[in-house]
Design an enzyme around this catalytic site. Structure first.
Site, mmCIF file in Angstrom:
data_model
loop_
_atom_site.group_PDB
_atom_site.id
_atom_site.type_symbol
_atom_site.label_atom_id
_atom_site.label_comp_id
_atom_site.label_asym_id
_atom_site.label_seq_id
_atom_site.Cartn_x
_atom_site.Cartn_y
_atom_site.Cartn_z
ATOM 1 N N CYS A 114 -13.615 -8.735 1.966
ATOM 2 C CA CYS A 114 -12.366 -8.059 1.834
ATOM 3 C C CYS A 114 -11.162 -9.162 1.710
ATOM 4 O O CYS A 114 -10.162 -8.924 1.653
ATOM 5 C CB CYS A 114 -12.272 -7.289 3.110
ATOM 6 N N LYS A 170 -9.058 -9.132 -1.477
ATOM 7 C CA LYS A 170 -8.171 -8.069 -1.705
ATOM 8 C C LYS A 170 -6.952 -8.742 -2.268
ATOM 9 O O LYS A 170 -6.534 -9.817 -1.885
ATOM 10 C CB LYS A 170 -8.039 -7.091 -0.713
ATOM 11 N N THR A 220 0.127 7.676 1.745
ATOM 12 C CA THR A 220 0.330 6.884 3.145
ATOM 13 C C THR A 220 -0.812 5.829 3.332
ATOM 14 O O THR A 220 -1.140 5.566 4.339
ATOM 15 C CB THR A 220 -0.052 8.191 3.873
ATOM 16 N N ALA A 221 -1.296 5.159 2.201
ATOM 17 C CA ALA A 221 -2.351 4.260 2.222
ATOM 18 C C ALA A 221 -3.356 4.477 3.107
ATOM 19 O O ALA A 221 -3.864 3.694 3.882
ATOM 20 C CB ALA A 221 -1.515 2.855 2.855
ATOM 21 N N ASP A 246 -7.469 5.563 3.825
ATOM 22 C CA ASP A 246 -8.831 4.860 3.336
ATOM 23 C C ASP A 246 -9.323 5.536 2.278
ATOM 24 O O ASP A 246 -10.381 5.021 1.755
ATOM 25 C CB ASP A 246 -9.736 4.780 4.637
ATOM 26 N N ASP A 269 -15.081 3.607 4.888
ATOM 27 C CA ASP A 269 -13.702 4.684 4.372
ATOM 28 C C ASP A 269 -14.008 6.007 4.695
ATOM 29 O O ASP A 269 -13.196 6.813 5.224
ATOM 30 C CB ASP A 269 -13.599 4.443 2.921
ATOM 31 N N SER A 302 -22.720 -0.760 -14.260
ATOM 32 C CA SER A 302 -23.013 -2.143 -14.147
ATOM 33 C C SER A 302 -22.218 -2.940 -15.332
ATOM 34 O O SER A 302 -22.330 -2.413 -16.385
ATOM 35 C CB SER A 302 -24.396 -2.682 -13.867
#
Length: 346
Positions: free
Chosen positions: A15, A18, A46-47, A49, A89, A139
């Site tokens: 992460c 990001k 609202t950001a 997950d 998430d 892929s």
């Protein structure tokens, strides 16, 4: 032939790769709004997950995706960490996963097929542990190895736990200790020993399935998982979504012991500095806090812990659920207060 080091392909692993929060906010502000049907309970506003779409009075679909470049060199471990992180998430919204799709990007001219296969098997092993199939995917041939999942789940519409639903007076409970990003930086520098690696792997491959249990506690108002923006970044998303301020007690924040030692020596990721640059103006740090403590608070967590906002009288039940699920480091770290979205760390 020397073993392939997957992290040598990554400019930023896990992460930590990001997009920085400030840059991401600018990008999203330029994106046009699409159709917002009434059934869409949670979108981008609202950001949160994951997205949540109401199917009927008893069920809502939870949908998310997460993928990244290698954070470790072992291919199977990379797959396990990436899959655990992606499924988290679903749990952070209070849901239960039902299936996943694999997202695979590999430099086919540089990685043997057995290495790629081991990455996929690592991800599949976590999905088996979560009780879900990998039902398809996509892929491509790319320069850096990338692996992750699209994860789908179900939740009762009344059990959705959004960033916007925290309440003034709530206490904050963190489920996993901080420091994974610092351990990953130590690994890339060749300084992480076998014990430290095992510690890192234990936290990053522990499924946050307790989230679906926590959502059933009436006093639990909001949840998120702490990932690439660090504890302060993801807590600030809760503050902004709920229009509240927060207080965090540094002495109560659980930390990975090995990571703390490295942090004191100045080991950190570049993402930690980018995180602070993105949201530092919204955070007040006590003058007694050291730079290494700030680095831990902004440290990008890969497959980090759940951050729970709950009524004070529900905190005991939340901690008991964490303990029963094997999260030995879970702790109350602060509280939410009326006020402009802002975090004060004492």
């Amino acid at each position: 032939m020397d073993p392939i080091k997957l992290t040598s392909f990554s400019h930023g692993g896990g992460c930590g790769c990001k997009i920085a929060p400030g840059v991401l906010a600018d990008i999203l502000s330029r994106a046009p709004q699409g159709l917002i049907p009434p059934e869409l309970m949670v979108g981008t506003e609202t950001a949160d997950d994951a997205a949540v779409y109401r199917l009927n009075d008893q069920q809502a679909l939870v949908a998310t995706t997460d993928f990244f470049t290698p954070i470790v060199d072992d291919p199977r471990d990379f797959g396990r960490i990436a899959a655990t992180n992606a499924i988290s998430d679903i749990y952070a919204m209070g849901g239960t996963p039902i299936m996943a799709l694999a997202l695979v990007g590999m430099p086919l001219d540089k990685l043997p097929l057995e290495v790629i296969g081991a990455i996929l098997e690592g991800g599949a092993s976590v999905c088996r542990e979560a009780g879900i199939p990998i039902a398809g995917g996509h892929s491509i041939d790319v320069l850096e190895p990338i692996y992750g999942l699209v994860a789908l789940g179900l939740v009762h519409p009344q059990r959705v736990r959004r960033n916007a639903d925290a309440q003034a007076g709530d206490v904050l409970v963190l489920g996993k200790p901080l420091g994974v990003g610092i351990l990953s930086a130590a690994l890339k520098k060749g300084r992480l020993d076998a014990k430290g690696y095992a510690e890192m792997l234990r936290h990053t491959t522990q499924l946050n399935r307790v989230g679906s249990v926590l959502a059933e506690i009436d006093g639990v108002h909001a949840m998120t998982d702490v990932t690439g923006f660090g504890l302060l970044g993801h807590l600030l998303e809760v503050c902004r979504g709920s229009k509240l301020a927060a207080e965090v007690e540094m002495a109560k924040v659980p930390l990975i012991g090995t990571a703390t030692a490295f942090a004191r020596e100045g080991v950190a990721t570049g993402a930690s500095a980018r995180n602070w640059a993105g949201y530092g103006p919204a955070v007040s740090l006590d003058g007694a806090l050291a730079p290494w403590q700030q680095a831990l608070l902004t440290d990008p967590q890969t497959s980090g812990g759940l951050l729970v906002s709950c009524a004070a009288d529900a905190a005991g039940a939340v901690l008991a659920r964490f303990e029963a699920a094997g999260f030995d480091d879970a702790a109350v770290i602060g509280r939410l207060l009326p006020g402009e979205p802002h975090i004060r760390v004492a």
